[in-house]
Scaffold this active site. Structure first.
Site, PDB file in Angstrom:
ATOM      1  N   ASP A  46     -15.109  32.333  27.312  1.00 52.19           N
ATOM      2  CA  ASP A  46     -14.570  31.155  26.651  1.00 52.19           C
ATOM      3  C   ASP A  46     -15.520  30.612  25.594  1.00 52.19           C
ATOM      4  OD1 ASP A  46     -16.196  30.572  28.946  1.00 52.19           O
ATOM      5  OD2 ASP A  46     -15.650  28.468  28.766  1.00 52.19           O
TER       6      ASP A  46
ATOM      7  N   HIS B  37     -21.965  25.829  19.712  1.00 53.78           N
ATOM      8  CA  HIS B  37     -21.193  24.579  19.654  1.00 53.78           C
ATOM      9  C   HIS B  37     -21.283  23.913  18.279  1.00 53.78           C
ATOM     10  CE1 HIS B  37     -21.673  24.063  24.338  1.00 53.78           C
ATOM     11  NE2 HIS B  37     -21.390  25.314  23.973  1.00 53.78           N
TER      12      HIS B  37
ATOM     13  N   GLU C 106     -26.624  34.595  27.497  1.00 55.12           N
ATOM     14  CA  GLU C 106     -26.594  33.395  26.662  1.00 55.12           C
ATOM     15  C   GLU C 106     -27.605  33.541  25.516  1.00 55.12           C
ATOM     16  OE1 GLU C 106     -24.627  30.869  26.796  1.00 55.12           O
ATOM     17  OE2 GLU C 106     -23.842  30.682  28.834  1.00 55.12           O
TER      18      GLU C 106
ATOM     19  N   GLU D 157     -16.706  28.698  31.568  1.00 52.88           N
ATOM     20  CA  GLU D 157     -18.111  28.287  31.639  1.00 52.88           C
ATOM     21  C   GLU D 157     -18.346  27.017  30.845  1.00 52.88           C
ATOM     22  OE1 GLU D 157     -22.380  28.064  30.418  1.00 52.88           O
ATOM     23  OE2 GLU D 157     -20.590  28.210  29.168  1.00 52.88           O
ATOM     24  N   GLU D 158     -17.615  26.837  29.765  1.00 48.28           N
ATOM     25  CA  GLU D 158     -17.840  25.701  28.879  1.00 48.28           C
ATOM     26  C   GLU D 158     -17.235  24.395  29.394  1.00 48.28           C
ATOM     27  OE1 GLU D 158     -19.901  25.829  26.673  1.00 48.28           O
ATOM     28  OE2 GLU D 158     -19.911  27.749  25.607  1.00 48.28           O
TER      29      GLU D 158
END
Length: 380
Positions: free
Chosen positions: A79, A353, A166, A141-142
């Site tokens: 995601d 992000h 990550e 996960e987000e």
């Protein structure tokens, strides 16, 4: 046997599939198309694959070759966060090369890693593996981390060692802080502001709560210190407050939202219980009632021993000492299943992000080669 697409083509196809995870329903999308895409590639390569429902319209994928319980897991979440199109100079759903960079939503965080993991793993298909090699792709996960929570709840331990890709600029991360978020609402009694005796002011009560939270924060900072972290103490952030509806009315309701970041060794449940008890004790004598609500159940703090095999392996191959970060990952959930986990991937968290998210093209080959070295060491 079919083969997977070339690496850049895989990344491009993954970026093109929307898979936004959000607590706001209007933005949230299913990750099933991206799970199906990954499963098809891995099926074609000769992996055994299993798609596991996580929640409505959300799924995890486990794909493996070989046998043995002490194998390696390469894990990534499918995601992305939501995006604001106005901040982008390129199409977020198009992996576009501009100079030395590849732009697109999820290039750094972290769809590229899933493609790189497949690229690294495909050379080991048909080899005489001594331990299982597994690729895991998770959901949400987000937002809620329900994907990896589902694996834990069903005791689906996929191996002994785990690399979560990550974005760390290929610096091994062996620990990070935990986090939970809480809503605290006080209820009093409304009345005319000209006479305080006509009501019970929840906003006045919240002042008592704020003072107690400040004491709590100071006590935590005195009790828990870890200089491996940039911010070496637990933190308590006052993020949102709202109370009352008019200046000439006694405030009948006041709500506060807080964020607490905890160090390894601290437990979310114990800290949340202490928070509730301390605040309840303070407001009992005020004639107010209090309601607590978990805005975010939390992610535990994460720590893998510096002398663990996976940490030593990746530190040796990268020539970088393991470090600590402030952002949270799925790592503590894998560790809770008895795995040794390290967070390590291409790209920078500074791009995550953000509009115009990118990954340096020069990081793709070194990451592939690094993963192949670790696969060889653990699985061969």
């Amino acid at each position: 046997m079919k083969s997977a697409p070339q690496l850049l083509e895989m990344i491009g196809q993954l970026i093109a599939i929307p898979s936004v995870s959000s607590t706001q329903a209007q933005f949230d999308t299913s990750n099933k198309p991206i799970i199906d895409c990954l499963a098809n590639w891995l099926d074609d390569l000769g992996f055994q694959t299993e798609i596991i429902p996580s929640s409505t319209e959300k799924y995890n994928l486990i794909a493996w070759i070989g046998d043995g319980e002490d194998g390696l897991v390469l894990s990534g979440h499918t995601d992305t966060v939501n995006f604001d199109q106005t901040g982008w100079n390129t199409n977020p759903f198009l992996a576009e090369q501009v100079g030395s960079r590849l732009y697109g939503l999820g290039t750094a965080d972290m769809k590229s890693f899933l493609a790189i993991a497949i690229e690294a793993a495909k050379d080991f298909v048909g080899k005489n593996l001594q331990q299982r090699l597994t690729i895991v792709a998770t959901a949400d996960e987000e937002s809620t981390m329900q994907g990896v929570r589902t694996l834990v709840e069903n005791n689906r331990k996929p191996g002994r060692f785990c690399i979560i890709g990550e974005p760390t600029n290929l610096t091994p991360v062996r620990q990070h802080k935990g986090v939970f978020m809480e809503s605290i609402t006080l209820y009093g009694k409304a009345g005319h502001a000209s006479n305080p005796a006509l009501g019970n002011n929840a906003l006045e009560g919240m002042r008592v709560v704020l003072n107690e939270l400040d004491r709590f924060k100071q006590e935590l900072a005195e009790k828990y210190v870890d200089h491996d972290f940039i911010v070496p103490v637990p933190t308590l952030n006052l993020g949102h407050i709202h109370g009352g509806d008019n200046p000439n009315r006694i405030c009948a309701e006041c709500e506060l939202h807080i964020d607490i970041r905890l160090l390894p060794g601290m437990q979310i449940s114990a800290l949340r219980d202490e928070l509730h008890q301390r605040i309840s004790n303070k407001i009992d004598s005020l004639g107010l009632t209090c309601k607590f609500k978990a805005l975010f159940d939390g992610v535990p703090a994460f720590k893998t021993a510096e002398d663990s095999r996976i940490v030593k392996l990746v530190s040796g191959y990268t020539n970088k000492s393991p470090t600590s970060v402030t952002f949270a990952t799925e790592a503590p959930f894998f560790n809770s299943m008895g795995m040794e986990t390290v967070v390590l991937g291409p790209g920078s968290i500074d791009q995550a992000h953000q509009p115009n998210e990118f990954i340096e093209l020069s990081s793709l080959k070194p990451t592939t080669e690094l993963l192949q070295k670790v696969i060889h060491s653990i699985c061969m």
